[in-house]
Design an enzyme around this catalytic site. Structure first.
Site, PDB file in Angstrom:
ATOM      1  N   LYS A 180       7.626   5.708  -5.689  1.00 16.19           N
ATOM      2  CA  LYS A 180       7.066   6.331  -6.890  1.00 16.19           C
ATOM      3  C   LYS A 180       5.546   6.217  -6.841  1.00 16.19           C
ATOM      4  O   LYS A 180       4.966   5.161  -7.092  1.00 16.19           O
ATOM      5  CB  LYS A 180       7.580   5.651  -8.172  1.00 16.19           C
ATOM      6  N   GLY A 238       1.604  -5.027 -13.521  1.00 14.04           N
ATOM      7  CA  GLY A 238       2.170  -5.902 -12.489  1.00 14.04           C
ATOM      8  C   GLY A 238       2.804  -7.149 -13.085  1.00 14.04           C
ATOM      9  O   GLY A 238       3.852  -7.612 -12.623  1.00 14.04           O
ATOM     10  N   GLU A 255       0.371  -6.699  -6.066  1.00 12.91           N
ATOM     11  CA  GLU A 255      -1.062  -6.759  -5.739  1.00 12.91           C
ATOM     12  C   GLU A 255      -1.815  -6.138  -6.902  1.00 12.91           C
ATOM     13  O   GLU A 255      -1.573  -4.979  -7.253  1.00 12.91           O
ATOM     14  CB  GLU A 255      -1.342  -5.992  -4.448  1.00 12.91           C
ATOM     15  N   CYS A 289      -9.814  -1.906  -5.111  1.00 12.49           N
ATOM     16  CA  CYS A 289      -9.501  -3.235  -5.655  1.00 12.49           C
ATOM     17  C   CYS A 289     -10.434  -4.273  -5.046  1.00 12.49           C
ATOM     18  O   CYS A 289     -10.678  -5.311  -5.651  1.00 12.49           O
ATOM     19  CB  CYS A 289      -8.052  -3.592  -5.408  1.00 12.49           C
ATOM     20  N   GLU A 390     -12.355  -6.155 -14.879  1.00 10.10           N
ATOM     21  CA  GLU A 390     -12.395  -5.140 -13.818  1.00 10.10           C
ATOM     22  C   GLU A 390     -12.812  -3.798 -14.434  1.00 10.10           C
ATOM     23  O   GLU A 390     -12.225  -3.356 -15.418  1.00 10.10           O
ATOM     24  CB  GLU A 390     -11.002  -5.008 -13.190  1.00 10.10           C
TER      25      GLU A 390
HETATM   26  P1  NDP Z   1      -1.298   1.020 -13.021  1.00  6.87           P
HETATM   27  O1  NDP Z   1      -0.836  -0.383 -13.132  1.00  6.87           O
HETATM   28  O2  NDP Z   1      -1.580   1.761 -14.239  1.00  6.87           O
HETATM   29  O3  NDP Z   1      -0.221   1.887 -12.203  1.00  6.87           O
HETATM   30  C1  NDP Z   1       0.255   1.499 -10.938  1.00  6.87           C
HETATM   31  C2  NDP Z   1       1.604   2.140 -10.713  1.00  6.87           C
HETATM   32  O4  NDP Z   1       2.557   1.590 -11.628  1.00  6.87           O
HETATM   33  C3  NDP Z   1       1.619   3.648 -10.956  1.00  6.87           C
HETATM   34  O5  NDP Z   1       2.487   4.271 -10.045  1.00  6.87           O
HETATM   35  C4  NDP Z   1       2.163   3.730 -12.363  1.00  6.87           C
HETATM   36  O6  NDP Z   1       2.738   4.972 -12.689  1.00  6.87           O
HETATM   37  C5  NDP Z   1       3.216   2.649 -12.319  1.00  6.87           C
HETATM   38  N1  NDP Z   1       3.676   2.199 -13.621  1.00  6.87           N
HETATM   39  C6  NDP Z   1       3.099   2.370 -14.824  1.00  6.87           C
HETATM   40  N2  NDP Z   1       3.873   1.812 -15.792  1.00  6.87           N
HETATM   41  C7  NDP Z   1       4.954   1.281 -15.178  1.00  6.87           C
HETATM   42  C8  NDP Z   1       6.096   0.567 -15.619  1.00  6.87           C
HETATM   43  N3  NDP Z   1       6.299   0.270 -16.895  1.00  6.87           N
HETATM   44  N4  NDP Z   1       7.006   0.170 -14.694  1.00  6.87           N
HETATM   45  C9  NDP Z   1       6.818   0.449 -13.388  1.00  6.87           C
HETATM   46  N5  NDP Z   1       5.764   1.133 -12.913  1.00  6.87           N
HETATM   47  C10 NDP Z   1       4.824   1.530 -13.792  1.00  6.87           C
HETATM   48  O7  NDP Z   1      -2.571   0.978 -12.048  1.00  6.87           O
HETATM   49  P2  NDP Z   1      -3.498   2.192 -11.586  1.00  6.87           P
HETATM   50  O8  NDP Z   1      -2.684   3.269 -10.975  1.00  6.87           O
HETATM   51  O9  NDP Z   1      -4.391   2.513 -12.710  1.00  6.87           O
HETATM   52  O10 NDP Z   1      -4.303   1.519 -10.380  1.00  6.87           O
HETATM   53  C11 NDP Z   1      -5.478   0.829 -10.526  1.00  6.87           C
HETATM   54  C12 NDP Z   1      -5.232  -0.660 -10.419  1.00  6.87           C
HETATM   55  O11 NDP Z   1      -4.679  -0.977  -9.143  1.00  6.87           O
HETATM   56  C13 NDP Z   1      -6.500  -1.466 -10.504  1.00  6.87           C
HETATM   57  O12 NDP Z   1      -6.332  -2.538 -11.383  1.00  6.87           O
HETATM   58  C14 NDP Z   1      -6.713  -1.984  -9.098  1.00  6.87           C
HETATM   59  O13 NDP Z   1      -7.440  -3.147  -9.002  1.00  6.87           O
HETATM   60  C15 NDP Z   1      -5.328  -2.133  -8.613  1.00  6.87           C
HETATM   61  N6  NDP Z   1      -5.285  -2.147  -7.160  1.00  6.87           N
HETATM   62  C16 NDP Z   1      -4.996  -3.320  -6.527  1.00  6.87           C
HETATM   63  C17 NDP Z   1      -4.982  -3.424  -5.155  1.00  6.87           C
HETATM   64  C18 NDP Z   1      -4.628  -4.704  -4.489  1.00  6.87           C
HETATM   65  O14 NDP Z   1      -4.154  -4.665  -3.350  1.00  6.87           O
HETATM   66  N7  NDP Z   1      -4.799  -5.859  -5.112  1.00  6.87           N
HETATM   67  C19 NDP Z   1      -5.305  -2.274  -4.309  1.00  6.87           C
HETATM   68  C20 NDP Z   1      -5.611  -1.068  -5.067  1.00  6.87           C
HETATM   69  C21 NDP Z   1      -5.581  -1.035  -6.448  1.00  6.87           C
HETATM   70  P3  NDP Z   1       1.868   6.070 -13.508  1.00  6.87           P
HETATM   71  O15 NDP Z   1       0.739   6.442 -12.641  1.00  6.87           O
HETATM   72  O16 NDP Z   1       2.871   7.147 -13.699  1.00  6.87           O
HETATM   73  O17 NDP Z   1       1.438   5.406 -14.783  1.00  6.87           O
END
Ligand code: NDP
Length: 499
Positions: A180, A238, A255, A289, A390
């Site tokens: 997803k 997360g 992550e 990130c 962040e």
């Molecule tokens: P989100 O947490 O908003 O979304 C991440 C994923 O989770 C998306 O596919 C999202 O879907 C999905 N999601 C949303 N709600 C749920 C739920 N209730 N249950 C399961 N899945 C769900 O993060 P972002 O996409 O905004 O990404 C940015 C973040 O990612 C930043 O905080 C960044 O630091 C972090 N990041 C961390 C990395 C690491 O390795 N530590 C690397 C890269 C980024 P949808 O888009 O449909 O909402």
């Protein structure tokens, strides 16, 4: 153009077929450099779609898991060939959908191919270990068994590299996947699915379901047929996924966010430190990130560092990522654009001094794109929001430090612990820093960015929980370790009583 891409309407990939969502609903993504340009229409999936994908994955997982790992590896090697052929197309898809400069997008595709190479080769190296038994005529060894079906839930900022660094080890270990992608970046995800289809992945082993995490996310974590969840995204989501997974006693790796700092000591080579921090803070528009969100500079070198930092930041060209002349591209979405501007507001409200940038770039030449100038704050209060939270945008906060202990104290003063760096020529200082800084990845004389595919990637504190990604840890996450004892003695023997 493939079936999935025809007419700009893109389908889910479930059980080896391109299918529409049971919802009958679609949604659009737009180019952040000119939001009037629609990238495509994608399936707004619902629980029923996730359920079909899990069912197909569960049905195909046993045969995939039984296939000899080197044979699975050969399918991954074929996927590399298809990636190679479609690399330019995939990089353009990243840039028009996520916004990042085309050079960064090209590098991201290359990184995905490196990950595939590493994982595909691992098909011949999924080692367990043997050890002498306590008993005579007994073999004792361990081996890895796949989890079965795993969910791969990814963010928008690396729409190709992050999914591939999860799916490549998951697949080589013999798992079927339900992928997803972030709602904001389904186009690149669709091309990844096409690549695996062309590489000959058996039907049902690779499933793509697009649409809102809020609707289908719980299903992808809680369904009893799911054996593990690999998530990258915000700390908020997360944390929830980790808690849900824990209740169901599932393997989860999460992550999460970062607030990474680069330290510059008095003896630093500024020819390395300043470009490294400019690249770390403003490359990929700060939407990494591992982006450098804070620079912590020892007082003796502060003035010279700031003069050079300001000059190099002002020289950056901001514009459409498709133009290779541009260094800094738009933010990925309207909501990111608004968030970053809000944080710039908090910076000035909470007493920091704005020394570069701080404005959105608007007007006809920007075509409504989500551009914010590279921005630098100094005199930042250590407990202010821009110092602690962040931002995920092109905003750098600069702090002054007395010595290495003070610098590490500031570096450690946030809830996150993903990546960090120090610029110094002094090995004693460098080691004091390496041994005390609270981050999962540390760099010396290099930016806070990135990582290599054969080394573990991940953070401490609020930056991550569960087993690390990449490196050999990835193969541990996507398998269960089974311990086998085989009595090959010729006749019955008395057994000791043990637990
Ligand atoms: P989100 O947490 O908003 O979304 C991440 C994923 O989770 C998306 O596919 C999202 O879907 C999905 N999601 C949303 N709600 C749920 C739920 N209730 N249950 C399961 N899945 C769900 O993060 P972002 O996409 O905004 O990404 C940015 C973040 O990612 C930043 O905080 C960044 O630091 C972090 N990041 C961390 C990395 C690491 O390795 N530590 C690397 C890269 C980024 P949808 O888009 O449909 O909402």
């Amino acid at each position: 153009m493939s079936e999935a891409q025809s007419a700009g309407v893109h389908k889910n990939f479930i059980g080896g077929k391109w299918v529409e969502s049971a919802s009958g609903e679609k949604y659009r993504t737009v180019n952040p450099a000119r939001p009037k340009q629609v990238v495509g229409e994608f399936q707004a999936s619902v629980v029923q779609d996730a359920d079909s994908a899990i069912a197909e994955a569960a049905a195909s997982a046993p045969a995939w898991g039984k296939m000899p790992a080197p044979q699975r590896g050969s399918i991954l090697f074929k996927a590399i060939d298809v990636f190679e052929r479609r690399a330019g197309e995939l990089a353009r898809a990243i840039t028009i959908e996520e916004g990042k400069p085309i050079a960064d997008a090209t590098g991201e595709v290359k990184r995905a191919m490196n990950i595939l190479e590493y994982a595909a080769g691992e098909g011949r190296r999924l080692f367990g270990y043997t050890t002498p038994s306590e008993l005579p005529d007994t073999a004792a060894y361990t081996f890895k068994r796949p989890l079965g079906v795993v969910s791969i839930i990814t963010p928008w900022n690396f729409p190709v590299a992050i999914p591939v660094w999860k799916m490549a080890p998951a697949l080589i270990c013999g798992n079927a996947i339900v992928f997803k992608p972030a709602s904001a970046t389904p186009f690149a995800a669709t091309i990844i699915a096409e690549i695996f289809e062309e590489a000959g992945i058996p039907a049902g082993v690779f499933n793509l379901v697009t649409g809102p995490g809020g609707s289908i996310g719980n299903k992808l974590v809680e369904d009893p047929r799911i054996g593990g969840v690999s998530f990258t995204g915000s700390t908020e989501i997360g944390t929830r996924i980790y808690a849900r997974g824990a209740e169901a006693l599932k393997k989860v790796q999460a992550e999460l966010g970062g607030k990474n700092a680069a330290i510059v000591m008095n003896d630093a080579d500024l020819d390395k430190a300043v470009p490294g921090i400019v690249q770390g803070a403003f490359g990929s528009t700060g939407q990494r990130c591992t982006a450098t969100s804070r620079a912590i500079v020892q007082k003796g070198v502060y003035n010279e560092f700031m003069d050079r930092l300001i000059a190099q930041t002002k020289a950056l060209k901001v514009g459409d990522g498709m133009d290779p002349e541009n260094d800094v591209a738009p933010l990925s979405s309207k909501s990111q654009f608004n968030t970053v501007r809000e944080y710039i507001g908090y910076g000035t409200e909470e007493g920091a001094k704005l020394v570069v940038g701080g404005h959105a770039l608007e007007g006809a030449e920007y075509e409504g794109g989500y551009y914010v100038e590279p921005t630098i704050f100094t005199d930042v209060p250590e407990n202010s929001r821009i110092a602690q939270e962040e931002i995920f945008g092109p905003v750098l906060s600069v702090f002054q430090a007395e010595d290495v202990q003070d610098a590490v104290r500031i570096s450690n003063s946030v809830k996150f612990g993903l990546s960090s760096s120090i610029y110094t020529r002094d090995l004693v200082l460098a080691h004091e820093y390496i041994n005390t800084v609270e981050t999962g990845m540390v760099h010396v004389n290099a930016p806070t960015l990135g990582g290599e595919v054969h080394l573990p990637f991940g953070g401490l504190k609020a930056s991550g929980v569960g087993q690390r990604e990449q490196g050999t840890e990835a193969f541990d996450f996507f398998t269960e370790t089974i311990t086998a004892y085989i009595d090959y003695s010729a006749s019955a023997r008395e057994r000791s009583r043990f637990i």
